[in-house]
Design a protein around this motif. Structure first.
Motif, mmCIF file in Angstrom:
data_model
loop_
_atom_site.group_PDB
_atom_site.id
_atom_site.type_symbol
_atom_site.label_atom_id
_atom_site.label_comp_id
_atom_site.label_asym_id
_atom_site.label_seq_id
_atom_site.Cartn_x
_atom_site.Cartn_y
_atom_site.Cartn_z
ATOM 1 N N PRO A 36 38.331 -6.190 17.770
ATOM 2 C CA PRO A 36 37.668 -4.915 18.074
ATOM 3 C C PRO A 36 38.264 -4.277 19.326
ATOM 4 N N GLU A 37 38.181 -2.979 19.403
ATOM 5 C CA GLU A 37 38.630 -2.279 20.604
ATOM 6 C C GLU A 37 37.859 -2.785 21.817
ATOM 7 N N PRO A 38 38.520 -3.049 22.917
ATOM 8 C CA PRO A 38 37.785 -3.429 24.138
ATOM 9 C C PRO A 38 36.851 -2.309 24.572
ATOM 10 N N PRO A 39 35.632 -2.634 25.004
ATOM 11 C CA PRO A 39 34.698 -1.580 25.435
ATOM 12 C C PRO A 39 35.279 -0.684 26.523
ATOM 13 N N GLY A 40 36.145 -1.233 27.361
ATOM 14 C CA GLY A 40 36.709 -0.420 28.431
ATOM 15 C C GLY A 40 37.566 0.729 27.930
ATOM 16 N N TRP A 41 38.126 0.600 26.720
ATOM 17 C CA TRP A 41 38.942 1.680 26.168
ATOM 18 C C TRP A 41 38.118 2.949 25.946
ATOM 19 N N ARG A 42 36.823 2.768 25.789
ATOM 20 C CA ARG A 42 35.985 3.918 25.451
ATOM 21 C C ARG A 42 35.540 4.702 26.673
#
Length: 343
Positions: free
Chosen positions: A307-313
């Motif tokens: 999954p995309e790392p939350p920090g990317w968002r």
């Protein structure tokens, strides 16, 4: 090349370069994996013009189903009791009334009640926006067994005449005579050969015959004649109204979905998912597998999925999503760009 990336490349080429040489069409709506209950095509091209697409855009970006199309194409210019206006409906009046309410809620039909009777009228005439419906079967590697199966499918298409022209798309082999030309495909079907290293990549190896003027037959059962079995073919004629509504319904689905709907069957929320750079930048790419992902692979348990790392968002990306959501918005904007008149 496997069928999925080949199919996407054919769709992208058709959107940019349709029609092939010496044909005429000002604009084209391209979609994939559409058809009827009994037949699905890999690629659909709806030929139109910018002016006609703007007329269609007044009815919104969502598709109109067959019953809605029946109501809208038969709605009168002035107020009229709906049973008088919609003679010989294809289903019961109960469903016709539901369809009238749906169309009125979408603001594409005027509806009122007078003396307990439902009256309808056009808000706008539904436009004759389809100049041609083109069906393309994609077979990058046309083996003998695949050609045998494809022959039956194409014979069904040619006899029915639902599409104006039928094509087969395959990759070039650079032989003096392309093997696909030696297969027993119907002569009414056109053949496109693709070499992705060339510009333009497509070559018309065989021109199709236009179908709608002389066809409208559904093959129910093929005849068999050998030493053990003698069986006649079974078929039925297809009404022109059925063909007209079915063509409109397919074109409406193509208008709504387009070919970039592949994003709904892969995993753009994976950190390894991206779009290919360069001329094929709208093609899906997996950096972990170093190839184009397929819906079959992404739907199953993929060992490389992360999954995309939350920090990317939050770091350099909009709050309402990370790179995966941004890719979805990008492809949606590209889809709208080819539908003039939509807000």
């Amino acid at each position: 090349m496997s069928e999925f990336p080949f199919e996407l490349r054919v769709c992208q080429w058709a959107e940019r370069a349709w029609p092939p040489a010496n044909a005429t069409a000002d604009a084209a709506i391209v979609a994939r994996q559409l058809g009827t209950r009994n037949r699905r095509w890999d690629t659909i091209v709806v030929e139109s013009t910018d002016e006609k697409l703007r007329s269609r855009a007044r009815f919104g970006r969502q598709r109109l189903n067959e019953l809605q199309l029946f109501v809208l194409t038969n709605a009168p210019e002035s107020w009229c009791y709906y049973r008088d206006a919609l003679a010989d409906p294809p289903t019961s009046w109960r469903y016709i009334r539901e369809t009238i309410n749906e169309a009125a809620d979408r603001a594409v039909l005027d509806r009122r009640k007078r003396g307990g009777r439902i009256e309808i009228r056009q808000k706008w005439p539904y436009p004759d926006w389809i100049d041609g419906l083109v069906a393309i079967e994609n077979k990058p590697d046309l083996t003998a067994s695949a050609a045998d199966q494809l022959t039956e499918q194409l014979e069904f298409d040619v006899a029915l005449g639902l599409a104006d022209t039928v094509w087969v798309a395959t990759e070039t082999t650079n032989e003096r005579v392309e093997p696909v030309l030696l297969e027993s495909l119907p002569v009414a079907a056109g053949i496109l050969t693709f070499d992705w290293n060339e510009t333009p990549p497509a070559t018309v190896s065989w021109r199709p015959r236009r179908l709608r003027e002389s066809t409208g037959t559904r093959i129910l059962e093929r005849g068999v004649a050998d030493e053990h079995t003698q069986r006649a073919a079974r078929f039925e004629y297809v009404a022109k109204d059925w063909l007209r509504l079915k063509r409109l319904a397919i074109a409406e689905r193509a208008y709504e979905r387009g070919w970039r709907s592949y994003i709904e069957s892969v995993r753009p929320d994976c950190r390894w998912f991206t779009l290919s750079p360069g001329d094929v930048r709208e093609m899906p790419d997996c950096r972990a597998l170093e190839r184009s992902p397929t819906p079959q692979h992404c739907r199953q348990h993929c060992q490389a999925f992360e999954p995309e790392p939350p920090g990317w968002r939050t770091q350099g990306w909009p709050i309402n999503g990370g790179p995966g959501a941004a890719i979805k918005r990008l492809l949606d904007r590209r889809r709208r760009r080819h539908r003039p008149g939509l807000e």
